[in-house]
Write a protein that holds these residues in place. Sequence first.
Motif, mmCIF file in Angstrom:
data_model
loop_
_atom_site.group_PDB
_atom_site.id
_atom_site.type_symbol
_atom_site.label_atom_id
_atom_site.label_comp_id
_atom_site.label_asym_id
_atom_site.label_seq_id
_atom_site.Cartn_x
_atom_site.Cartn_y
_atom_site.Cartn_z
ATOM 1 N N MET A 1 1.039 -0.973 -0.180
ATOM 2 C CA MET A 1 -0.035 0.404 -0.013
ATOM 3 C C MET A 1 1.331 1.538 -0.383
ATOM 4 S SD MET A 1 -2.855 -1.323 2.731
ATOM 5 C CE MET A 1 -3.703 0.546 3.327
ATOM 6 N N TYR A 2 -0.193 2.215 -0.620
ATOM 7 C CA TYR A 2 0.773 3.779 -0.169
ATOM 8 C C TYR A 2 0.113 4.163 -0.332
ATOM 9 C CZ TYR A 2 3.450 7.842 -1.953
ATOM 10 O OH TYR A 2 3.910 9.425 -1.925
ATOM 11 N N ALA B 1 -2.675 14.818 10.460
ATOM 12 C CA ALA B 1 -2.420 13.997 11.415
ATOM 13 C C ALA B 1 -4.159 13.949 12.052
ATOM 14 C CB ALA B 1 -2.038 14.298 12.550
ATOM 15 N N GLY B 2 -4.661 12.194 11.955
ATOM 16 C CA GLY B 2 -5.182 12.006 12.244
ATOM 17 C C GLY B 2 -5.571 10.735 13.093
ATOM 18 N N THR B 3 -6.920 10.405 13.465
ATOM 19 C CA THR B 3 -6.792 8.869 14.216
ATOM 20 C C THR B 3 -7.226 8.228 13.663
ATOM 21 O OG1 THR B 3 -8.693 9.961 15.712
ATOM 22 C CG2 THR B 3 -6.813 10.260 16.478
ATOM 23 N N LEU B 4 -8.272 8.082 12.888
ATOM 24 C CA LEU B 4 -9.339 7.064 12.363
ATOM 25 C C LEU B 4 -7.762 6.053 11.126
ATOM 26 C CD1 LEU B 4 -12.208 8.353 11.040
ATOM 27 C CD2 LEU B 4 -12.054 6.721 13.269
ATOM 28 N N PRO B 5 -7.513 4.925 11.203
ATOM 29 C CA PRO B 5 -6.900 4.201 10.423
ATOM 30 C C PRO B 5 -7.387 3.846 9.582
ATOM 31 C CG PRO B 5 -8.302 2.357 11.944
ATOM 32 C CD PRO B 5 -8.880 4.156 12.214
ATOM 33 N N THR C 1 -2.776 6.448 10.557
ATOM 34 C CA THR C 1 -2.433 6.995 9.627
ATOM 35 C C THR C 1 -2.460 8.461 10.973
ATOM 36 O OG1 THR C 1 -4.471 7.625 9.352
ATOM 37 C CG2 THR C 1 -3.070 6.110 7.726
ATOM 38 N N THR C 2 -1.714 8.312 11.921
ATOM 39 C CA THR C 2 -1.452 9.393 12.875
ATOM 40 C C THR C 2 -0.558 10.540 13.374
ATOM 41 O OG1 THR C 2 -0.278 8.009 14.280
ATOM 42 C CG2 THR C 2 -2.503 8.096 15.119
ATOM 43 N N ALA C 3 0.529 10.491 11.453
ATOM 44 C CA ALA C 3 1.913 10.968 10.703
ATOM 45 C C ALA C 3 0.852 11.390 9.533
ATOM 46 C CB ALA C 3 2.732 10.426 10.831
ATOM 47 N N GLY D 1 -10.472 5.491 6.349
ATOM 48 C CA GLY D 1 -10.420 6.483 7.320
ATOM 49 C C GLY D 1 -9.568 7.690 7.298
ATOM 50 N N ASP D 2 -8.544 8.194 8.100
ATOM 51 C CA ASP D 2 -8.119 9.891 7.692
ATOM 52 C C ASP D 2 -6.957 10.327 6.712
ATOM 53 O OD1 ASP D 2 -10.267 10.628 9.889
ATOM 54 O OD2 ASP D 2 -8.252 10.479 11.890
ATOM 55 N N ALA D 3 -7.385 8.801 5.674
ATOM 56 C CA ALA D 3 -6.062 9.294 5.242
ATOM 57 C C ALA D 3 -6.459 10.232 4.043
ATOM 58 C CB ALA D 3 -5.535 7.886 4.471
ATOM 59 N N ASP D 4 -6.251 10.747 3.341
ATOM 60 C CA ASP D 4 -6.044 11.499 2.086
ATOM 61 C C ASP D 4 -6.906 10.502 0.689
ATOM 62 O OD1 ASP D 4 -6.026 13.765 3.312
ATOM 63 O OD2 ASP D 4 -4.503 14.420 3.083
ATOM 64 N N SER D 5 -5.530 9.664 0.963
ATOM 65 C CA SER D 5 -5.639 8.500 -0.883
ATOM 66 C C SER D 5 -5.094 7.980 -0.164
ATOM 67 C CB SER D 5 -5.099 9.389 -1.872
ATOM 68 O OG SER D 5 -3.900 9.510 -1.386
ATOM 69 N N VAL D 6 -5.200 6.413 -0.492
ATOM 70 C CA VAL D 6 -4.898 4.909 -0.393
ATOM 71 C C VAL D 6 -4.930 4.429 -1.917
ATOM 72 C CG1 VAL D 6 -4.606 3.112 0.067
ATOM 73 C CG2 VAL D 6 -5.831 4.738 1.565
#
Length: 93
Positions: free
Chosen positions: A26-27, A33-37, A57-59, A83-88
């Motif tokens: 994965m990339y 920063a967020g708290t949802l994986p 994805t806290t960093a 989760g809190d990621a912008d993209s995967v």
Amino acid sequence: MQYDVKSAYTAADAALVTARTRLKGMYVVVGTAGTLPVVVYDNASAASGTALFKIGTTAAGAHTVVIPGEGILALNGLYVDTGDADSVTIIYG
């Protein structure tokens, strides 16, 4: 063993693969920063069932995940909850 792999990108929760496959890597891009994986499910249509992989994805930044061996087997497909990621982007095959 040599074989082809594929990739799929999403910026929102989505079913990325609808058949049996193996998650190879994965990339993950996180803007703030967020708290949802990010969670990858063994499911072709929803964020439910067996969670195959979860990454925090806290960093903020870009994170590369390499899954060793033959990867993680998904019998039903791959659904990604971003989760809190912008993209995967997933690598599968």
